[in-house]
Design an enzyme around this catalytic site. Structure first.
Site, PDB file in Angstrom:
ATOM      1  N   ASN A  46       0.815  -1.205   0.000  1.00 38.73           N
ATOM      2  CA  ASN A  46       0.000   0.000   0.000  1.00 38.73           C
ATOM      3  C   ASN A  46       0.852   1.260   0.000  1.00 38.73           C
ATOM      4  OD1 ASN A  46      -2.047   1.849   2.244  1.00 38.73           O
ATOM      5  ND2 ASN A  46      -2.469   1.521   0.087  1.00 38.73           N
ATOM      6  N   ASP A  47       1.991   1.217   0.679  1.00 34.82           N
ATOM      7  CA  ASP A  47       2.885   2.373   0.674  1.00 34.82           C
ATOM      8  C   ASP A  47       3.393   2.675  -0.738  1.00 34.82           C
ATOM      9  OD1 ASP A  47       2.898   3.339   3.283  1.00 34.82           O
ATOM     10  OD2 ASP A  47       4.336   1.844   3.954  1.00 34.82           O
ATOM     11  N   PHE A  48       3.787   1.639  -1.454  1.00 33.12           N
ATOM     12  CA  PHE A  48       4.336   1.874  -2.789  1.00 33.12           C
ATOM     13  C   PHE A  48       3.247   2.259  -3.784  1.00 33.12           C
ATOM     14  CE2 PHE A  48       7.864  -0.598  -0.945  1.00 33.12           C
ATOM     15  CZ  PHE A  48       8.890   0.294  -1.209  1.00 33.12           C
ATOM     16  N   ALA A  94       2.687   5.774  -3.173  1.00 37.25           N
ATOM     17  CA  ALA A  94       3.770   6.579  -3.743  1.00 37.25           C
ATOM     18  C   ALA A  94       3.479   6.932  -5.201  1.00 37.25           C
ATOM     19  CB  ALA A  94       5.100   5.830  -3.633  1.00 37.25           C
ATOM     20  N   GLN A 117      -3.966   6.916   1.598  1.00 28.73           N
ATOM     21  CA  GLN A 117      -3.468   5.569   1.286  1.00 28.73           C
ATOM     22  C   GLN A 117      -4.606   4.611   0.925  1.00 28.73           C
ATOM     23  OE1 GLN A 117      -1.048   5.198   5.036  1.00 28.73           O
ATOM     24  NE2 GLN A 117       0.355   4.171   3.651  1.00 28.73           N
TER      25      GLN A 117
END
Length: 418
Positions: free
Chosen positions: A185-187, A190, A217
């Protein structure tokens, strides 16, 4: 307006773009890394003595008494590291921050508590009316809608996966869901941040007007849910975990080769199916697409179940390289499930120049890392240096961009502000 002075070398399509970012792992800083890989000058503001939490993310590499997070060595590259106590109650800090904002195109953050630091969107846009401000948070900012208490919740990668519904679909149906790693989820967030920043930047270049962008997010992850939501809104059906095997068509699964490797092999649609099944030496007239792969009922039929077993047996009687070669010649999607080691040794990765070596500023050693993607024919990206050490560029930034002298810098150091 005086011409900007840049610290980094000129390269890539974003040469001449300056981005200020504050916050830490992973979504917003990685968006900045992607911009940096293609020529934007990134000034990452970190708190003195604390720094980006990514610097503290295990595992580590230790050499000659120096230690660096392997994630920081990969994703901290190409940035300028500025150590600054980013609280605008300090007039000296306010002067520095506003001075940098005035000389920048984009400000990106994922700190959440900006109000406590005296950072305000309206004031930033007064300082630089062309500024693009990108906020990244777990559940969004209440100014863009939402339940205020929910917007205020803390979040991690796992939380975005869970709240969006993505996590519910991961893993086998007879087990609890599996968190998609590493930091899916972070990427994903991003890339949403990157898209938002560039969209705002293009608009600002056209019109001279900046704006504020809100990246949540959970919403970034929700965009990757394909037909999951509409399956519910149109059909009233909640999608469930299916594991690796696709219940709607086959073959599409992980299969074990004779030499013990896992092979990802898939044939979606009648065209690929009609190439795949004969390549395995299986009678495609008897095990035809309509009877065996045209939908859930076909896959679950007696013929469908028989076909799946034949594919399992065929893979179990061939080595991984043989399977890949046969499917390559038949133009059927197929790949061995690689580890980091087998990726690094893979000839295709090498031929794509995907492994590059650069000097890490913390270890003071060369590191080999994944390189630049995507490839560009005219304005390729590059790595001009490795991930910086804490505060490595603070003095250079203050002197080059804001024209501070040694005495003023010494005063800031004495006060613990840099």
């Amino acid at each position: 307006m005086a011409e900007r002075k840049f610290i980094i070398p000129e390269y890539g399509p974003f040469a001449g773009m300056r981005v200020i970012c504050s916050g830490s792992l992973i979504a917003m800083p990685y968006a900045a890394t992607m911009l940096a890989d293609f020529g934007a000058e990134i000034i990452q503001i970190e708190r003195p003595g604390v720094g980006d939490t990514l610097r503290m993310l295990a595992p580590f590499s230790e050499k000659n008494g120096k230690k660096v997070s392997t994630a920081w060595a990969q994703d901290g590259r190409n940035k300028l590291a500025m150590s600054l106590e980013l609280n605008l109650k300090h007039e000296e800090v306010k002067e520095i921050f506003y001075g940098l904002i005035k000389e920048s195109d984009i400000y990106m953050e994922n700190m959440v508590w900006l109000d406590k630091l005296g950072i305000n969107d309206e004031e930033l846009l007064k300082v630089n009316p062309k500024l693009v401000i990108v906020h990244v948070s777990g559940l969004g900012h209440k100014e863009f809608g939402g339940v205020p208490s929910v917007c205020n919740r803390a979040s991690y990668d796992m939380i975005g996966q869970a709240f969006s519904g993505w996590l519910y679909l991961q893993g086998d149906p007879d087990r609890d869901p599996s968190i998609a790693k590493p930091y899916m989820n972070d990427f994903v967030s991003a890339f949403a941040c990157l898209f938002a920043a560039l969209s705002g930047y293009i608009y600002a270049q056209k019109t001279g007007k900046g704006q504020v962008v809100d990246v949540a997010q959970f919403e970034a992850m929700a965009q990757y849910m394909c037909g999951t939501y509409t399956t519910y809104t149109l059909n009233g059906q909640i999608s469930e975990r299916t594991g690796n095997h696709n219940p709607a068509f086959q073959p599409y699964d992980l299969f074990r080769s004779k030499d013990g490797f896992l092979i990802a092999l898939g044939a979606f649609g009648p065209g690929v199916y009609k190439r795949c099944i004969p390549a395995m030496g299986i009678d495609v007239e008897y095990y035809n697409y309509k009877d065996c792969s045209s939908g859930p009922e076909a896959v679950a039929s007696q013929k469908g179940v028989e076909l799946n077993q034949k594919v399992v047996d065929w893979c179990a009687n061939h080595n991984a390289q043989e399977i890949e070669k046969i499917m390559e010649e038949a133009r059927v999607p197929c790949a061995t499930v690689n580890t980091a080691k087998s990726c690094f040794e893979n000839e295709h990765f090498k031929a794509r120049n995907d492994w590059i070596t650069y000097h890490d500023q913390t270890l003071d050693e060369d590191v080999t890392a994944f390189g630049i993607a995507p490839k560009m024919s005219v304005t390729p990206g590059k790595v001009w240096r490795g991930a910086p050490s804490m505060g490595q560029d603070t003095e250079n930034i203050l002197k080059t961009i804001l024209h501070y002298d040694d005495a003023k810098i010494a005063s800031l150091k004495e006060k613990g502000l840099i």
